[in-house]
Design an enzyme around this catalytic site. Sequence first.
Site, PDB file in Angstrom:
ATOM      1  CB  ALA A  24      -0.926   0.002   1.215  1.00  0.00           C
ATOM      2  N   GLY A  27       2.809   3.143  -5.692  1.00  0.00           N
ATOM      3  CA  GLY A  27       2.196   2.669  -6.923  1.00  0.00           C
ATOM      4  C   GLY A  27       0.695   2.462  -6.831  1.00  0.00           C
ATOM      5  CB  ILE A  28      -1.444  -0.193  -8.271  1.00  0.00           C
ATOM      6  CG1 ILE A  28      -1.216   0.148  -9.758  1.00  0.00           C
ATOM      7  CG2 ILE A  28      -2.856  -0.744  -8.066  1.00  0.00           C
ATOM      8  CD1 ILE A  28      -1.227  -1.040 -10.678  1.00  0.00           C
ATOM      9  N   GLY A  29      -0.971   0.272  -5.117  1.00  0.00           N
ATOM     10  CA  GLY A  29      -1.433   0.106  -3.741  1.00  0.00           C
ATOM     11  C   GLY A  29      -1.676   1.425  -3.044  1.00  0.00           C
ATOM     12  CE1 TYR A 177       5.136  -9.915 -12.305  1.00  0.00           C
ATOM     13  CE2 TYR A 177       4.837  -9.878 -14.688  1.00  0.00           C
ATOM     14  CZ  TYR A 177       4.504  -9.407 -13.435  1.00  0.00           C
ATOM     15  OH  TYR A 177       3.545  -8.434 -13.298  1.00  0.00           O
TER      16      TYR A 177
END
Length: 312
Positions: A24, A27-29, A177
């Site tokens: 969190a 970035g996206i978090g 990945y």
Amino acid sequence: MSANGWTDADLPDLSGRTAIVTGANSGIGYELTRMLAEAGAHVVMATRSVKRGQAAARDLRGELDGELSVRRCDLADLDSVRAFTSDFIRDFERLDLLFNNAGVMAIPRSETADGFETQFGVNHLGHFALTGLLFEMLRETPGESRVLTQSSGFHQRGQIDFEDLQSEASYDKWDAYAQSKLANVLFAYELDRRIDRAGIEGITSVATHPGYADTNLQRRGPEQAGSQFRLWLMKAANALFAQSPRKGAWPMLYAATAEELTGGEYVGPTGLFNMRGPPGTQSSSDRSYEPETAERLWDVSKGLTGIDFEIE
């Protein structure tokens, strides 16, 4: 199928809801945390570094009035995952939304504290353990709870190599990945199937992917490999083609709140090559729909993590 131009402006009121977001602090978090808090949710920021998590929370508190908590959760260390879940269950009364968001991408081979190849260990096994340990709380929370598991369009390249899951015989950073991201989709679908078979109502499992978003995720591989040229290429590609982290968070937010989703969907951007644009449901790879592979992966994951994740 596009969600008719859905944006974060379409988020419903989430007051009284509790959400966990892994990764969190950036970035996206970070953007997930911001938008969930703006919508009224109490967001528990599950981060590997408490220091970085607290710094991110301070920045967010300067912009909004949302309720934020920072807790350490290192997905590369199952003891840390167990400690996080134990403390969360002790301190909170409900869990409405679990965002299995954190991840690593295309890094040189390394191992987690438990001896797993890092990409498989963090991206899949850490989140498998986290969800398993929190499942009863999800089940007991009044209303509907949702588990959102972040994959990647790169899962299309993935295969689950049960003979060499930890990439000990050979290692390609992109293959590892892709395997971990395919594992994310297989897990999300198998979780949905097991919930349905058990006749459990009120828990929904959805797989998501962010498209191509400009985050630190792309930079970590070149940085750890010490490749300035690859780092420059990645930054240039992000500047030219990537959408913002905020828009990269839209698929997870849509998957977390859209009433039309019933579980087992794959949600991502519906624009150019599914890399950007409003979120909607899509098809994932043929391999992701193999229930035998998903069941075997579930059983192997239970054995590796020591988490007796049974749904009855």
